[in-house]
Design a protein around this motif. Sequence first.
Motif, PDB file in Angstrom:
ATOM      1  N   ASN A  57      -4.974  -3.086  -0.249  1.00 22.15           N
ATOM      2  CA  ASN A  57      -5.702  -4.224  -0.751  1.00 22.15           C
ATOM      3  C   ASN A  57      -5.496  -5.416   0.179  1.00 22.15           C
ATOM      4  O   ASN A  57      -5.257  -6.542  -0.250  1.00 22.15           O
ATOM      5  CB  ASN A  57      -5.245  -4.564  -2.179  1.00 22.15           C
ATOM      6  CG  ASN A  57      -6.092  -5.604  -2.849  1.00 22.15           C
ATOM      7  OD1 ASN A  57      -7.286  -5.712  -2.622  1.00 22.15           O
ATOM      8  ND2 ASN A  57      -5.460  -6.426  -3.662  1.00 22.15           N
ATOM      9  N   ALA A  58      -5.563  -5.109   1.509  1.00 27.21           N
ATOM     10  CA  ALA A  58      -5.557  -6.233   2.451  1.00 27.21           C
ATOM     11  C   ALA A  58      -6.739  -7.150   2.173  1.00 27.21           C
ATOM     12  O   ALA A  58      -6.654  -8.369   2.373  1.00 27.21           O
ATOM     13  CB  ALA A  58      -5.626  -5.703   3.886  1.00 27.21           C
ATOM     14  N   ALA A  59      -7.844  -6.581   1.670  1.00 30.05           N
ATOM     15  CA  ALA A  59      -9.037  -7.370   1.370  1.00 30.05           C
ATOM     16  C   ALA A  59      -8.760  -8.397   0.277  1.00 30.05           C
ATOM     17  O   ALA A  59      -9.064  -9.584   0.421  1.00 30.05           O
ATOM     18  CB  ALA A  59     -10.177  -6.446   0.959  1.00 30.05           C
ATOM     19  N   GLY A  60      -8.181  -7.946  -0.831  1.00 31.53           N
ATOM     20  CA  GLY A  60      -7.848  -8.877  -1.904  1.00 31.53           C
ATOM     21  C   GLY A  60      -6.805  -9.890  -1.477  1.00 31.53           C
ATOM     22  O   GLY A  60      -6.880 -11.083  -1.834  1.00 31.53           O
ATOM     23  N   PHE A  68      -7.723 -10.204  -7.347  1.00 33.77           N
ATOM     24  CA  PHE A  68      -8.704  -9.660  -6.402  1.00 33.77           C
ATOM     25  C   PHE A  68      -8.259  -8.289  -5.925  1.00 33.77           C
ATOM     26  O   PHE A  68      -7.144  -8.130  -5.436  1.00 33.77           O
ATOM     27  CB  PHE A  68      -8.885 -10.607  -5.212  1.00 33.77           C
ATOM     28  CG  PHE A  68      -9.614 -11.877  -5.549  1.00 33.77           C
ATOM     29  CD1 PHE A  68     -11.000 -11.948  -5.456  1.00 33.77           C
ATOM     30  CD2 PHE A  68      -8.916 -12.996  -5.985  1.00 33.77           C
ATOM     31  CE1 PHE A  68     -11.677 -13.118  -5.775  1.00 33.77           C
ATOM     32  CE2 PHE A  68      -9.575 -14.167  -6.307  1.00 33.77           C
ATOM     33  CZ  PHE A  68     -10.970 -14.234  -6.203  1.00 33.77           C
ATOM     34  N   GLU A  69      -9.151  -7.318  -6.055  1.00 30.33           N
ATOM     35  CA  GLU A  69      -8.805  -5.936  -5.721  1.00 30.33           C
ATOM     36  C   GLU A  69      -9.997  -5.240  -5.076  1.00 30.33           C
ATOM     37  O   GLU A  69     -11.086  -5.146  -5.667  1.00 30.33           O
ATOM     38  CB  GLU A  69      -8.418  -5.189  -7.004  1.00 30.33           C
ATOM     39  CG  GLU A  69      -8.092  -3.723  -6.819  1.00 30.33           C
ATOM     40  CD  GLU A  69      -6.646  -3.467  -6.444  1.00 30.33           C
ATOM     41  OE1 GLU A  69      -6.424  -2.613  -5.557  1.00 30.33           O
ATOM     42  OE2 GLU A  69      -5.747  -4.099  -7.024  1.00 30.33           O
ATOM     43  N   MET A  70      -9.835  -4.776  -3.849  1.00 30.47           N
ATOM     44  CA  MET A  70     -10.847  -3.964  -3.155  1.00 30.47           C
ATOM     45  C   MET A  70     -12.214  -4.664  -3.137  1.00 30.47           C
ATOM     46  O   MET A  70     -13.151  -4.257  -3.818  1.00 30.47           O
ATOM     47  CB  MET A  70     -10.945  -2.575  -3.805  1.00 30.47           C
ATOM     48  CG  MET A  70      -9.646  -1.793  -3.703  1.00 30.47           C
ATOM     49  SD  MET A  70      -9.712  -0.109  -4.415  1.00 30.47           S
ATOM     50  CE  MET A  70     -10.757   0.705  -3.198  1.00 30.47           C
ATOM     51  N   HIS A 126       0.869  -1.186   0.000  1.00 31.10           N
ATOM     52  CA  HIS A 126       0.000   0.000   0.000  1.00 31.10           C
ATOM     53  C   HIS A 126       0.903   1.232   0.000  1.00 31.10           C
ATOM     54  O   HIS A 126       2.088   1.130  -0.329  1.00 31.10           O
ATOM     55  CB  HIS A 126      -0.969  -0.039   1.184  1.00 31.10           C
ATOM     56  CG  HIS A 126      -2.098   0.936   1.051  1.00 31.10           C
ATOM     57  ND1 HIS A 126      -2.880   1.014  -0.074  1.00 31.10           N
ATOM     58  CD2 HIS A 126      -2.578   1.900   1.893  1.00 31.10           C
ATOM     59  CE1 HIS A 126      -3.789   1.961   0.075  1.00 31.10           C
ATOM     60  NE2 HIS A 126      -3.622   2.517   1.264  1.00 31.10           N
ATOM     61  N   ILE A 127       0.380   2.386   0.365  1.00 33.97           N
ATOM     62  CA  ILE A 127       1.101   3.650   0.165  1.00 33.97           C
ATOM     63  C   ILE A 127       1.845   4.152   1.394  1.00 33.97           C
ATOM     64  O   ILE A 127       2.504   5.191   1.332  1.00 33.97           O
ATOM     65  CB  ILE A 127       0.136   4.750  -0.330  1.00 33.97           C
ATOM     66  CG1 ILE A 127      -0.955   5.034   0.708  1.00 33.97           C
ATOM     67  CG2 ILE A 127      -0.472   4.354  -1.677  1.00 33.97           C
ATOM     68  CD1 ILE A 127      -1.824   6.252   0.379  1.00 33.97           C
TER      69      ILE A 127
END
Length: 314
Positions: A136-139, A195-197, A117-118
């Motif tokens: 994108n911890a979710a993906g 998988f993204e967001m 991430h940023i």
Amino acid sequence: MKQIAFFIITLLFITCKEATTAQSPISNITASDIEVIMNFLASDALGGRDTGSEGLEKAAKFIEQEFKKSGIKPYFESYLNTFDAKGTETYNVVGYLKGTDLDLADQFVVIGAHFDHIGNGKDVNGDTIANGANDNAAGSTAVISLAKHFAEVKNNKRSVLFVLFGAEEKGLLGSDHLAKVLKEKNLDLYTMINFEMIGVPLNDKTYKAYITGYEISNMAEKINEYSGKELIGFLPKAKEFQLFRRSDNYPFYSAFNVPCQTVSTFDFTNYDYYHHVDDEVSEMNFEFMAELINDCAPVITRILNTPTKEIKLN
């Protein structure tokens, strides 16, 4: 007559057993399973998982441990596929589950998501850590969860690479690097699903998620066929903003010219914290995430086991 009847019953039993074995065992990933992974990956302790950071290294070690516990092997000499990200050394985390079929095991499916991430964002009430829960911890959680499922059931005729990409936020650098490495190895890539967001549901849609590049292949059609419901739909905004080219599926599509697409539920109206310090675990819907991932498991099972490559470019 008794012997004939016994033979018929036995044959029916074997046939039914084989049919059942060929089907996908139900994936039972729970919201609490999701929460445990998310709480670690999007924690303040990881500092926003910026490329080259200590927090990203902690995330990578966590993913390695999850793969090891599940029985997912490294594809390379180690789980880490190291590369240079504009002067900073970083890595993809690559797990491998060999196919069970002698012929189909040489064909690969990539299941991926970026785990970087940023790092930091604009200060909000003293908080500067951009935790990147949805992005994108979710993906990443989806990939880790699916890896655990398939390592347990071992019903994949094709081989699978479970990949957590680094330096996506720097310009898809991790996926670009890995796609080129695998292309040089002449990997037989069937398809790639990214998988993204996926942390919150879509607003007012009949389908549960969308894929980028909807019109490029028959992937959406096949996913819905395999799932037996309208799991995937078309999001006009995704085409308008060219999301197909803006996630880790694109370098694989460019390198291999096969269907490589991203599953997402970010629809530009349902989440206000893109690259924002409030992209926190508290904003995530774990029940929804578990439901979506469980819906994807039997779809991926079909993709891994069809006798021919049914997902094709249009």
